[in-house]
Design a protein around this motif. Structure first.
Motif: not given
Lengths: 533, 133
Positions: A443-462, A498-506
């Protein structure tokens, strides 16, 4: 016609390794060959055969119905004859009785008997057939004898003799007359009963044939419709799963799932052709998206390039200015500076040029850590410009993976650039490689501590063309293209945010467990997943 | 000659200081060169310079922070910003914060000498001609 009843086990798997599905043209050709080499059994043929069976059965039933109907007709006709005959005989005997009681009506009896006889002779043919010749021959002597007796009696009576001999002869004749009359009557009555029961049987048979014929026809139509429908619906269902699979980015060609070739085979072949088109279009998309990333990186590179350029410019100018007053050591120092700064410039751009270069897909064993370090270097100017700290950690002793380095670099670069975009100034981004939760994957993880993705659009980001970036900033293709690339490598991209806390892409990728030379070969026995999953 | 012009030059590229120190000294400046912004800020806290030349983009502390610090302690000091490449937004921000001028990489020694001369002039100082030696 039970083409759908039992699908054969998958005989030919497309050559697909856990790490790559790139031999597209070859695999598609292989699939097309496998698809078209089966014996044809088209839906049209099955339909025609079904219709033919219905037609044959229908015709058979119709012929049998016609036969039984005509049999019933015959039987009715015969019954009428027998009835006529019986009536005449009965009448004759009634007159016979009158004769015995009153001595009258003898000629009438003869008349009736003659009529009965003529009925017998007229219908000799059909009676012989239905009763049998023997029975028919048996009745004739009786009626002949009865006639004969009647005529003799009439003759005797007309002579009006009263001698003893005549009386005795009369007595004898009268006795015989009774006997033969009784025989005839019994025969006629028996015949009547027999014919009636035969008629009833024929009617029952005809009714049975009607019902069973109709039922049979219905049954055949039902069975044929069921088999045909099952075949069509089954195939439609299969193609539904293909569509879903293709939509998810898996362009493995459709392989034969059944014993026979039919109209759906044409559809499968058309889909396989479409897959090639999609593949080449995706390649174009991938390249154009890569060039977009290159565009983003160019800003950082241009900025970075100004430093060595400035150093060269300043050094050259000062050397020119002070050339005369300088000693050799100073001059040498300045020239070395210029050479080093030129090298530095070259390094800054070569990385980017290397990445931007259009290259055909090529699978090779890769050290993921080295590849990530390269990628991070590529993005380093961007990272510096954004004042972000990028931390890289790699777990030790990770096995190699089998992948296309250019494409994977594109995926990771995309994730890192996204992370930079999402991160506020001065924050950090973590990139790490570690064994994945599932065995045989890294697994390669790219973790940021930025704005995060709101839950309601998380499913559509791909989804393709989905972007949260402003107009003209994002194409919405980055993650979609990345997902396509990773899927081709047999891996997955997942996101937790998590919105406001950041995202982790694995990104999880399968580990190469066998030498590279073998992975190039079709791995038929190693790949247990069916092609039409 | 109205006394030596004191210049603090801050750029994390070593060659920049190495080449610009003699270039500015030729026009009568006393130049102190720093590569580390922290040490430069420490030095600025000790002494007031006529002119500060600083790169905007550096790793830990950027040129804008240096500018703010200088403007706080000695508002008269003229601060000249070096920008990596024409980053107009940053340059404008620097001007609003009170920078004297900015100069974009790559530049020539004469480009910088011209800006420094104007800065000195605005302070009532004059540089010597570089060709006078």
């Amino acid at each position: 016609m039970q083409a759908t009843a039992s699908a054969p086990p998958e005989s030919a798997q497309p050559p697909r390794s856990a790490t790559g599905r790139y031999q597209s043209i070859e695999t598609v050709e292989l699939a097309q060959k496998a698809l078209s080499s089966r014996k044809p059994f088209t839906l049209r043929l099955q339909f025609l055969i079904g219709c033919l069976i219905v037609l044959l059965f229908g015709t058979g039933v119709t012929i049998m119905l016609i036969m039984t109907t005509s049999e019933v007709g015959q039987k009715v006709h015969l019954l009428e004859i027998v009835n006529d005959y019986l009536l005449e005989i009965q009448q004759a005997r009634r007159f016979e009785k009158n004769y015995f009681l009153y001595g009258t009506n003898l000629p009438n009896a003869l008349e009736n008997v003659l009529r009965a006889h003529s009925v017998l002779e007229r219908e000799a043919e059909s009676l012989r057939q239905t009763l049998g010749a023997a029975a028919y021959e048996r009745v004739l002597p009786d009626i002949n004898r009865y006639e004969d007796l009647l005529q003799r009696l009439i003759a005797l009576k007309s002579q009006n003799l009263n001698d003893a001999q005549t009386i005795a002869e009369k007595k004898q004749i009268e006795q015989d007359l009774r006997t033969h009359g009784q025989h005839m009557l019994t025969f006629a009555e028996t015949l009547m009963v027999k014919e009636r029961s035969l008629l009833n049987a024929a009617i029952a048979r005809s009714r049975g044939l009607h019902i069973s014929g109709l039922m049979g026809l219905l049954l055949i139509i039902m069975v044929n419709s069921y088999v045909l429908g099952h075949r069509i619906l089954g195939s439609i269902h299969r193609f539904e799963t293909y569509a879903a699979r293709i939509a998810s980015g898996d362009y493995t060609p459709v392989m034969p799932a059944r014993r026979h070739r039919d109209e759906f085979t044409n559809l499968a072949m058309a889909i396989n052709k479409m897959l090639l088109q999609l593949e080449s279009r995706e390649a174009v998309l991938m390249q154009s998206h890569k060039m977009r990333a290159v565009g983003t990186l160019t800003a950082g590179v241009a900025h970075e390039l100004n430093n060595p350029l400035n150093n060269i410019s300043l050094t050259a100018h000062m050397m020119l200015e002070d050339y005369v007053g300088m000693d050799d050591v100073e001059r040498r120092q300045m020239i070395e500076d210029i050479i080093n700064e030129t090298k530095r410039s070259k390094n800054i751009i070569s990385n980017l040029l290397d990445f931007a270069r259009e290259s055909s897909a090529q699978l090779e064993p890769l050290d993921l850590a080295a590849l990530l370090q390269d990628t991070i270097k590529l993005a380093s100017n961007q990272v510096k410009l954004s004042k972000i700290k990028l931390e890289f950690q790699a777990a030790g002793n990770l096995p190699r993976i089998h992948a296309d380095s250019q494409q994977l670099r594109q995926v990771f670069l995309n994730l890192i650039l996204n992370a930079i975009d999402a991160s506020p100034k001065g924050s950090r981004i973590q990139v790490m490689i570690l064994p994945a939760d599932e065995p045989n994957y890294v697994a390669v993880k790219v973790i940021d501590f930025g704005s995060g993705v709101p839950a309601h659009i998380l499913a559509s980001i791909f989804d393709p063309f989905f972007t949260t970036k402003g107009k003209g900033k994002g194409t919405g293709l980055g993650l979609s293209v990345s997902q396509g690339i990773v899927a081709k490598h047999g891996g997955q991209i997942r996101v937790a945010s998590e919105e406001g806390k950041g995202s982790t892409f694995t990104v999880t990728l399968p580990i190469t467990t066998i030498p590279a030379a073998i992975t190039q070969q079709p791995r038929l026995q190693l790949d247990t997943r069916p092609a039409h999953d | 000659m109205s006394g030596k012009i004191t210049v603090l030059l801050l750029d994390d590229e070593a060659i920049v200081g190495r080449r610009l120190k003699p270039a500015l000294e030729k026009i009568g400046c006393t130049v102190e060169v720093f590569e580390d912004p922290r040490r430069a800020l420490a030095r600025l806290a000790e002494q007031t310079f006529h002119i500060v030349v600083t790169d905007i983009r550096m790793d830990d502390i950027d040129g804008l922070q240096v500018l703010e610090q200088v403007k706080k302690t000695s508002p008269a000091t003229r601060v000249i910003m070096i920008t990596g490449y024409a980053m107009m937004a940053l340059a404008r921000e620097a001007m609003e914060l009170g920078a004297f001028d900015f100069i974009a990489k790559p530049f020539t020694p004469d480009d910088l000498r011209a800006v420094v001369a104007r800065a000195a002039e605005s302070l009532g100082l004059a540089v010597t001609s570089s060709t006078s030696e």
